[in-house]
Design an enzyme around this catalytic site. Structure first.
Site, short mmCIF file in Angstrom:
data_model
loop_
_atom_site.label_atom_id
_atom_site.label_comp_id
_atom_site.label_asym_id
_atom_site.label_seq_id
_atom_site.Cartn_x
_atom_site.Cartn_y
_atom_site.Cartn_z
CG ASP A 13 58.23 79.48 68.84
OD1 ASP A 13 57.29 80.04 67.11
OD2 ASP A 13 59.13 80.63 68.89
CE LYS A 16 50.33 79.81 67.17
NZ LYS A 16 51.74 80.27 68.42
N GLY A 40 55.52 81.37 61.55
CA GLY A 40 56.15 79.69 61.06
C GLY A 40 55.38 78.37 61.92
CG HIS A 41 51.50 77.76 62.90
ND1 HIS A 41 50.23 77.79 62.54
CD2 HIS A 41 52.24 78.18 63.13
CE1 HIS A 41 50.38 79.17 63.12
NE2 HIS A 41 50.93 79.43 63.96
CD GLN A 224 52.81 86.18 65.03
OE1 GLN A 224 52.64 87.16 65.39
NE2 GLN A 224 53.90 85.43 64.06
P1 IMP Z 1 58.14 90.72 63.83
O1 IMP Z 1 57.01 90.30 64.68
O2 IMP Z 1 58.28 90.19 63.30
O3 IMP Z 1 58.23 92.18 64.07
O4 IMP Z 1 58.80 90.25 65.66
C1 IMP Z 1 58.78 90.92 66.76
C2 IMP Z 1 58.79 90.20 67.97
O5 IMP Z 1 58.24 88.42 67.63
C3 IMP Z 1 60.28 89.40 67.75
O6 IMP Z 1 60.56 89.17 69.59
C4 IMP Z 1 60.61 88.44 67.23
O7 IMP Z 1 60.69 87.21 67.68
C5 IMP Z 1 58.37 87.58 67.60
N1 IMP Z 1 58.25 87.11 66.71
C6 IMP Z 1 57.40 87.40 65.99
N2 IMP Z 1 56.51 86.45 65.15
C7 IMP Z 1 56.89 84.68 66.09
C8 IMP Z 1 56.86 83.34 65.81
O8 IMP Z 1 55.96 83.52 65.27
N3 IMP Z 1 57.60 82.88 67.48
C9 IMP Z 1 57.96 83.50 67.84
N4 IMP Z 1 57.96 84.50 68.02
C10 IMP Z 1 57.76 85.53 67.11
#
Ligand code: IMP
Length: 428
Positions: A13, A16, A40-41, A224
């Site tokens: 977040d 990007k 999520g972009h 991420q």
């Molecule tokens: P997962 O990717 O759904 O398995 O989640 C694992 C961890 O990564 C959790 O803490 C999510 O909140 C975090 N996470 C996954 N995708 C994002 C993103 O795009 N932005 C911020 N945190 C993310």
């Protein structure tokens, strides 16, 4: 020919989406290399706002080729919904979106297993996005995953699905006491998706290497952030892929000798969604101020993000493990009103000072951040596109970030819009 990897330097977040959108102007190909629709972009163009989860935001610029690489995990239902959403807004997708046959597919049982496993973990839950990302990567590494190319072949798909469903239903029903899945239901649903996706699927490694030989510019877009990387992040509170720049090679089939630049996107403060250590987190009025002013709510799940000061230790680690050649600073304007701004330069744990990112989770969880305090600028930086117009203290803050991280700043973002950007150095 030029190739650039853009990655998040913190916990995701960092903004990007906007930066990828800007850099895309000079790129011929924009490539996602890991993660899935957990990302999520958000991109704002004129009066339209687009939130993309899986498709590279390059799709919003006509004629750009967007690639979903082998390192990504794909939920076909989510992907098709995204494609339909773009088509509705008049965006050309066919011919511009290419999907690797080697990418792995998220199945409904992955989501179900994740839900049950998170429930079971109680207070130790990861706080995932609930999209089935982790279990899909687990199957990939366990060598039982179903890949995009598999769902195109009905016989192969049925065989793999049969074996996987048997095992997954065993876990769901016997271990978790949850409902299992019926093979025919998933088979029919996914063979339907396969037909809609067939024309997008190709060998993207071959395609990208050919593009390189033709002298094309390629932008690799990480999802991420570094501290959510499965190897370098705050394990186990991470996502299940390599969000760091190395993932751009393994996740696309482009070798490391072909990468020219790695640019880290750094938010002027820090945020995190989900569980896990966050040394500079602010559970006070300043934390709330950053959340409100920065609109810090997840683009995918809508969850409020945890907010805190800029952490130079964590960002310097990110600079090292990614090999940053430059940085992009985002959301400077969120700090405009503060009279004091803190930067974390170390962690104190049981009397010992850590100036490098510790690998032990308990140190990060229990440490006291060591701060230096800078004077705020208390003037608006919102929308600026010229560095000279920046308030003196804002310049000092950027210079200090640069000094502590050890990497030069190439771009500063001062708002959501494309023109709210200060370009100090061209990246392509
Ligand atoms: P997962 O990717 O759904 O398995 O989640 C694992 C961890 O990564 C959790 O803490 C999510 O909140 C975090 N996470 C996954 N995708 C994002 C993103 O795009 N932005 C911020 N945190 C993310």
């Amino acid at each position: 020919m030029s190739t650039v990897v853009i990655t998040g330097a913190q916990w995701g977040d960092e903004g990007k989406g906007k930066m990828v959108d800007i850099l895309t102007e000079d790129a011929d190909y924009i490539v996602r290399y890991q993660g899935g629709h957990n990302a999520g972009h958000t991109v704002v163009i004129g009066d339209s706002k687009f939130i993309l989860h899986l498709i590279p935001s390059g799709i919003l610029r006509p004629g750009k080729k967007c690639v979903i690489g082998n390192g990504v995990v794909i939920d076909p239902q989510a992907l098709l919904a995204e494609i339909d959403g773009l088509l509705e807004k008049g965006i050309e997708v066919r011919g511009n979106l290419l999907i690797s046959g080697r990418a792995h597919i998220i199945m409904p049982y992955h989501r179900a297993i994740e839900k049950e496993s998170e429930k079971q973990k109680g207070s130790l839950k990861i706080g995932t996005t609930g999209r089935g990302i982790g279990p899909t990567y687990a199957d990939k590494v366990a060598r039982v995953g179903i890949r995009v190319a598999d769902i195109l072949d009905k016989e192969v798909f049925r065989d793999k699905l049969k074996t996987n469903i048997q095992e997954m239903n065993y876990f769901l029903e016997r271990l978790y006491g949850a409902k299992g899945f019926i093979l025919e239901d998933i088979y029919d649903e996914y063979t339907g998706y396969a037909e809609r996706l067939r024309d997008f699927i190709t060998d993207t490694a071959v395609l990208l290497n050919r593009a390189l030989r033709e002298g094309k510019n390629i932008l690799f877009e990480g999802a991420q952030g570094t501290h959510l990387d499965v190897d370098h992040g705050t394990y186990p509170y991470v996502t299940s892929s390599n969000a760091t720049s190395g993932g751009a090679c393994t996740g696309t089939g482009v070798g490391p000798t072909k990468i020219d630049k790695v640019v880290g996107v750094v938010k002027a403060y820090t945020t995190r969604v989900g569980s896990g250590p966050f040394p500079t987190e602010l559970n006070d009025a300043i934390g709330e101020f950053l959340r409100d002013k920065g609109r810090e709510y997840g683009a995918t799940t809508g969850r409020p993000r945890r907010c805190g000061w800029f952490d130079a230790v964590a960002t310097r680690y990110a600079a090292d493990v990614n090999g940053f050649t430059g940085m992009i600073i985002t959301k400077m304007d969120v700090l405009d009103e503060l009279n004091e701004i803190k930067i974390c330069t170390g962690y104190r744990y049981q009397g010992k000072l850590y100036t490098e990112m510790p690998s032990q989770l308990n140190v990060l969880e229990e440490c006291e951040p060591v701060y230096e305090t800078m004077k705020g600028w208390q003037a608006s930086t919102a929308g600026l596109s010229n560095y000279e117009a920046m308030p003196v203290n804002a310049k000092k803050y950027i210079e200090r970030m640069q000094e502590l991280v050890g990497v030069d700043v190439d771009i500063i973002s001062t708002g959501f819009r494309r023109d709210e950007t200060i370009i100090l150095k061209k990246i392509f």
